[in-house]
Scaffold this active site. Structure first.
Site, PDB file in Angstrom:
ATOM      1  N   TYR A  33       0.886  -1.244   0.077  1.00 30.96           N
ATOM      2  CA  TYR A  33       0.207   0.059  -0.116  1.00 30.96           C
ATOM      3  C   TYR A  33       0.820   1.206   0.101  1.00 30.96           C
ATOM      4  O   TYR A  33       2.022   1.017   0.294  1.00 30.96           O
ATOM      5  CB  TYR A  33      -1.046  -0.112   1.008  1.00 30.96           C
ATOM      6  CG  TYR A  33      -0.288   0.329   2.793  1.00 30.96           C
ATOM      7  CD1 TYR A  33       0.568  -0.760   3.116  1.00 30.96           C
ATOM      8  CD2 TYR A  33      -0.508   1.346   3.093  1.00 30.96           C
ATOM      9  CE1 TYR A  33       1.106  -0.455   4.334  1.00 30.96           C
ATOM     10  CE2 TYR A  33       0.100   1.774   4.502  1.00 30.96           C
ATOM     11  CZ  TYR A  33       0.880   0.844   4.968  1.00 30.96           C
ATOM     12  OH  TYR A  33       1.466   0.996   6.217  1.00 30.96           O
ATOM     13  N   ARG A  52       8.324   4.911  -4.267  1.00 24.15           N
ATOM     14  CA  ARG A  52       8.391   3.753  -3.109  1.00 24.15           C
ATOM     15  C   ARG A  52       7.189   2.713  -3.488  1.00 24.15           C
ATOM     16  O   ARG A  52       7.515   1.654  -3.255  1.00 24.15           O
ATOM     17  CB  ARG A  52       8.133   4.175  -1.731  1.00 24.15           C
ATOM     18  CG  ARG A  52       8.337   3.073  -0.759  1.00 24.15           C
ATOM     19  CD  ARG A  52       8.167   3.622   0.814  1.00 24.15           C
ATOM     20  NE  ARG A  52       6.951   4.234   0.947  1.00 24.15           N
ATOM     21  CZ  ARG A  52       6.663   5.066   1.996  1.00 24.15           C
ATOM     22  NH1 ARG A  52       7.476   5.456   2.952  1.00 24.15           N
ATOM     23  NH2 ARG A  52       5.312   5.678   2.064  1.00 24.15           N
ATOM     24  N   ARG A 100      -6.743 -20.293  -3.484  1.00 23.62           N
ATOM     25  CA  ARG A 100      -5.838 -20.195  -2.389  1.00 23.62           C
ATOM     26  C   ARG A 100      -4.513 -21.263  -2.314  1.00 23.62           C
ATOM     27  O   ARG A 100      -4.949 -22.341  -2.368  1.00 23.62           O
ATOM     28  CB  ARG A 100      -6.375 -20.253  -0.934  1.00 23.62           C
ATOM     29  CG  ARG A 100      -5.633 -19.813   0.148  1.00 23.62           C
ATOM     30  CD  ARG A 100      -6.224 -19.741   1.566  1.00 23.62           C
ATOM     31  NE  ARG A 100      -5.338 -19.219   2.523  1.00 23.62           N
ATOM     32  CZ  ARG A 100      -4.426 -20.012   3.084  1.00 23.62           C
ATOM     33  NH1 ARG A 100      -4.201 -21.452   2.676  1.00 23.62           N
ATOM     34  NH2 ARG A 100      -3.648 -19.556   4.026  1.00 23.62           N
ATOM     35  N   HIS A 102      -0.145 -20.894  -1.530  1.00 27.75           N
ATOM     36  CA  HIS A 102       0.851 -19.930  -1.022  1.00 27.75           C
ATOM     37  C   HIS A 102       1.795 -19.481  -2.147  1.00 27.75           C
ATOM     38  O   HIS A 102       2.227 -18.107  -2.025  1.00 27.75           O
ATOM     39  CB  HIS A 102       1.772 -20.464   0.193  1.00 27.75           C
ATOM     40  CG  HIS A 102       0.967 -20.844   1.522  1.00 27.75           C
ATOM     41  ND1 HIS A 102       0.094 -21.422   1.656  1.00 27.75           N
ATOM     42  CD2 HIS A 102       1.332 -20.395   2.772  1.00 27.75           C
ATOM     43  CE1 HIS A 102      -0.422 -21.396   2.867  1.00 27.75           C
ATOM     44  NE2 HIS A 102       0.334 -20.672   3.577  1.00 27.75           N
ATOM     45  N   LYS A 149       6.476  -1.911   1.982  1.00 29.63           N
ATOM     46  CA  LYS A 149       5.217  -1.299   2.640  1.00 29.63           C
ATOM     47  C   LYS A 149       4.112  -2.095   2.403  1.00 29.63           C
ATOM     48  O   LYS A 149       3.336  -2.090   1.858  1.00 29.63           O
ATOM     49  CB  LYS A 149       5.010   0.084   1.995  1.00 29.63           C
ATOM     50  CG  LYS A 149       3.973   0.962   3.217  1.00 29.63           C
ATOM     51  CD  LYS A 149       4.109   2.437   2.779  1.00 29.63           C
ATOM     52  CE  LYS A 149       2.948   3.246   3.293  1.00 29.63           C
ATOM     53  NZ  LYS A 149       3.081   3.286   4.896  1.00 29.63           N
ATOM     54  N   GLU A 182      11.709   2.092  14.620  1.00 35.69           N
ATOM     55  CA  GLU A 182      10.519   3.418  14.116  1.00 35.69           C
ATOM     56  C   GLU A 182       9.272   3.016  14.789  1.00 35.69           C
ATOM     57  O   GLU A 182       9.265   2.200  15.652  1.00 35.69           O
ATOM     58  CB  GLU A 182      10.622   3.008  12.599  1.00 35.69           C
ATOM     59  CG  GLU A 182       9.806   1.732  12.154  1.00 35.69           C
ATOM     60  CD  GLU A 182       9.633   1.383  10.558  1.00 35.69           C
ATOM     61  OE1 GLU A 182       9.594   2.536   9.973  1.00 35.69           O
ATOM     62  OE2 GLU A 182       9.771   0.459  10.282  1.00 35.69           O
ATOM     63  N   LEU A 207      11.050   1.101   7.388  1.00 37.68           N
ATOM     64  CA  LEU A 207      10.451   1.879   6.322  1.00 37.68           C
ATOM     65  C   LEU A 207      11.171   3.228   5.874  1.00 37.68           C
ATOM     66  O   LEU A 207      11.493   3.947   6.860  1.00 37.68           O
ATOM     67  CB  LEU A 207       8.981   2.168   6.529  1.00 37.68           C
ATOM     68  CG  LEU A 207       8.280   2.455   4.955  1.00 37.68           C
ATOM     69  CD1 LEU A 207       7.934   1.254   4.207  1.00 37.68           C
ATOM     70  CD2 LEU A 207       6.773   3.060   5.249  1.00 37.68           C
TER      71      LEU A 207
END
Ligand code: PLP
Length: 288
Positions: A33, A52, A100, A102, A149, A182, A207
């Site tokens: 995201y 990014r 589904r 992996h 992210k 962080e 990040l």
């Protein structure tokens, strides 16, 4: 006012927006995201967040969901439709919908994209900045690729909840070496007892904050030394000032760490100045 979300190619009413139950973001947190601050109806730090975004997608080998220009148009349209003057735009891209399993689906499905925009109360944010926030510290328990992210935010969510339950606004993770990495949704900074501005360097598992980078560019306007050097919670407690940066917080003064007041327990002058400069700078680049 009705809110709008962009989901896989079209704007739909927020309350009716939905994704598939076998979206790999939902099933496996297989997605990334990006968040842009909006000030004066415009996106802030546009380039840094796009850079990014491209990096996060490349690291996970997820295809770009659409071209840069088109994506920028949709982000701006999300801001316009939701009448956001001050707030946030959220973009999420997952590997898409597949049975589904992996391992990556082969052939790859089209990536799934969601964009939302929300208004924040600017006066409330300024009042919060004038008071400052408290932070708590917690052991680092995230994976080794915090530079990506990803939507896998469970440790961050648990840390934020722990902070909330202790009346704090942010949680700082502390790694096995006893150093602050962080915050759960922000980068951590102090002005140490010698007056040096310090934040963790980006070779650490953090990040690479876009706001962090912009703020570094603003430090030159202050007569202060910047050092990308880790600090301990104890150093934070004996610091002159502390603050956090992020698209949500912008620059937010920290006035206590684990219940110990920082400096005189009030927002420090450097943090306040950097917040003002950051917002001024954002507004000025908007007018270009
Ligand atoms: N660190 C973490 C874990 C975050 O989630 C965020 C922002 O959401 C940040 C740092 C700050 O990054 P940015 O300034 O790019 O918003």
């Amino acid at each position: 006012m009705s809110r709008w979300a962009y989901v896989n190619g079209r704007f739909v009413r927020h309350g009716e927006a939905a994704v598939h139950i076998e979206d790999r973001g939902y099933q496996l947190a297989d997605g990334i995201y990006e968040v842009w601050a909006v000030i004066g109806g415009r996106l802030i730090d546009v380039e840094g967040h796009f850079e990014r975004l491209a990096r996060s997608l490349a690291e996970l080998r997820i295809a770009e969901p659409m071209g840069r220009r088109a994506l920028e148009l949709v982000l701006r349209e999300a801001v316009r439709r939701n009448r956001v003057s001050y707030g946030l735009v959220y973009l999420q891209v997952t590997r898409g919908v597949a049975r589904r399993d992996h391992a990556f689906p082969d052939p790859p499905p089209p990536p799934a994209i969601v964009i939302t925009a929300k208004s924040l109360d600017r006066a409330a944010a300024e009042a919060r900045a004038a008071r400052g926030i408290s932070v708590i510290t917690l052991p680092e328990n995230r994976w080794g690729r915090c530079d990506i992210k990803t939507v896998g935010l469970l440790p961050n969510a648990l840390a934020k909840q722990a902070a909330k339950e202790q009346g704090a606004g942010e949680a700082w993770f502390v790694d096995a070496d006893g150093l602050v990495t962080e915050g759960a949704s922000s980068n951590a900074w102090i002005i140490d007892k010698d007056g040096v501005l310090r934040t963790r360097d980006t070779t650490a598992n953090i990040l690479r904050g876009v706001t962090r980078k912009t703020v570094m560019g603003l430090v030159g306007e202050l007569n202060i030394r910047l050092d990308e050097r880790a600090f301990t919670p104890e150093e934070a407690k004996s610091a002159r000032e502390a603050f956090i940066t992020g698209a949500g917080a912008l620059v937010m003064p920290v006035v206590a760490v684990d219940g110990t007041p920082i400096g005189d327990g009030k927002p420090g002058p450097v943090a306040q100045r950097l917040r003002a400069l950051y917002i001024l700078n954002a507004q000025a680049s908007n007018n270009l």
